[in-house]
Design a protein around this motif. Structure first.
Motif, PDB file in Angstrom:
ATOM      1  N   GLU A 126      -7.572  50.522  75.372  1.00 19.53           N
ATOM      2  CA  GLU A 126      -6.765  50.503  74.161  1.00 19.53           C
ATOM      3  C   GLU A 126      -5.397  51.079  74.492  1.00 19.53           C
ATOM      4  N   PRO A 127      -4.353  50.575  73.836  1.00 26.50           N
ATOM      5  CA  PRO A 127      -3.007  51.103  74.091  1.00 26.50           C
ATOM      6  C   PRO A 127      -2.921  52.601  73.761  1.00 26.50           C
ATOM      7  N   GLY A 128      -2.289  53.352  74.657  1.00 27.87           N
ATOM      8  CA  GLY A 128      -2.008  54.756  74.409  1.00 27.87           C
ATOM      9  C   GLY A 128      -3.063  55.742  74.856  1.00 27.87           C
ATOM     10  N   VAL A 129      -4.227  55.282  75.302  1.00 26.79           N
ATOM     11  CA  VAL A 129      -5.288  56.212  75.694  1.00 26.79           C
ATOM     12  C   VAL A 129      -4.893  56.975  76.954  1.00 26.79           C
ATOM     13  N   LEU A 130      -4.461  56.268  77.976  1.00 29.87           N
ATOM     14  CA  LEU A 130      -4.054  56.937  79.207  1.00 29.87           C
ATOM     15  C   LEU A 130      -2.863  57.861  78.954  1.00 29.87           C
ATOM     16  N   THR A 158     -12.016  65.173  73.729  1.00 27.97           N
ATOM     17  CA  THR A 158     -11.755  65.049  72.293  1.00 27.97           C
ATOM     18  C   THR A 158     -10.745  63.945  71.980  1.00 27.97           C
ATOM     19  N   ILE A 159     -10.133  63.370  73.003  1.00 34.59           N
ATOM     20  CA  ILE A 159      -9.121  62.324  72.795  1.00 34.59           C
ATOM     21  C   ILE A 159      -9.820  61.008  72.463  1.00 34.59           C
ATOM     22  N   HIS A 160      -9.298  60.326  71.434  1.00 38.81           N
ATOM     23  CA  HIS A 160      -9.843  59.017  71.063  1.00 38.81           C
ATOM     24  C   HIS A 160      -9.685  58.063  72.252  1.00 38.81           C
ATOM     25  N   GLY A 161     -10.768  57.434  72.637  1.00 42.25           N
ATOM     26  CA  GLY A 161     -10.733  56.462  73.723  1.00 42.25           C
ATOM     27  C   GLY A 161     -11.230  56.995  75.050  1.00 42.25           C
TER      28      GLY A 161
END
Length: 144
Positions: free
Chosen positions: A79-83, A134-137
């Motif tokens: 998904e965009p923004g996970v990294l 805890t980060i989404h993705g």
């Protein structure tokens, strides 16, 4: 038969200052502050011939006693923004990024390895991994 050591760790106070000037010239070149070895030599106060004579034989010693290098293995959803969120969280935790390797996502999951230097300012590896989880993705995070 004893082999002679190839490298010595020597306090620069006992060496001619030319060696420190060669290191300074190399830093100027590496940082891009100067474009040529001629400019670097002139800025450091040495001749080009001295620079060329020692440039491949004089290296700075960086004390890394307080730093540790760790490698994290991550499984991230594609998904965009996970990294980007992962890298931001590492930065917030005081980690200095060394390398990032992301494989092509397969079935919506990207395997990523990240190597960082953590110093004394970081609360701890476990706390960092907990914050990443805890980060989404972020599907999985662990040290390798």
């Amino acid at each position: 038969m004893n082999a002679k050591p190839q490298f010595l760790l020597v306090n620069p106070k006992v060496l001619p200052d030319v060696f420190e000037k060669v290191i300074e010239a190399k830093r100027l070149l590496a940082s891009g502050k100067v474009k040529t070895s001629s400019e670097a030599s002139k800025s450091a106060g040495i001749s080009r011939s001295v620079f060329y004579k020692y440039k491949d034989h004089v290296f700075p010693y960086e004390d890394q006693a307080g730093n540790r290098i760790i490698t994290l293995g991550l499984r991230l959803s594609d998904e965009p923004g996970v990294l980007s969120s992962v890298l931001t969280e590492l930065y917030r935790n005081g980690a200095n990024l060394l390398t990032v390797n992301q494989n092509i996502p397969n079935d919506g999951i990207a395997n990523v390895t990240v190597s960082v230097i953590i110093g004394d300012s970081v609360a701890g590896v476990e706390e960092m991994i907990e914050a990443l989880s805890t980060i989404h993705g972020v599907i999985e995070s662990k040290t390798i």
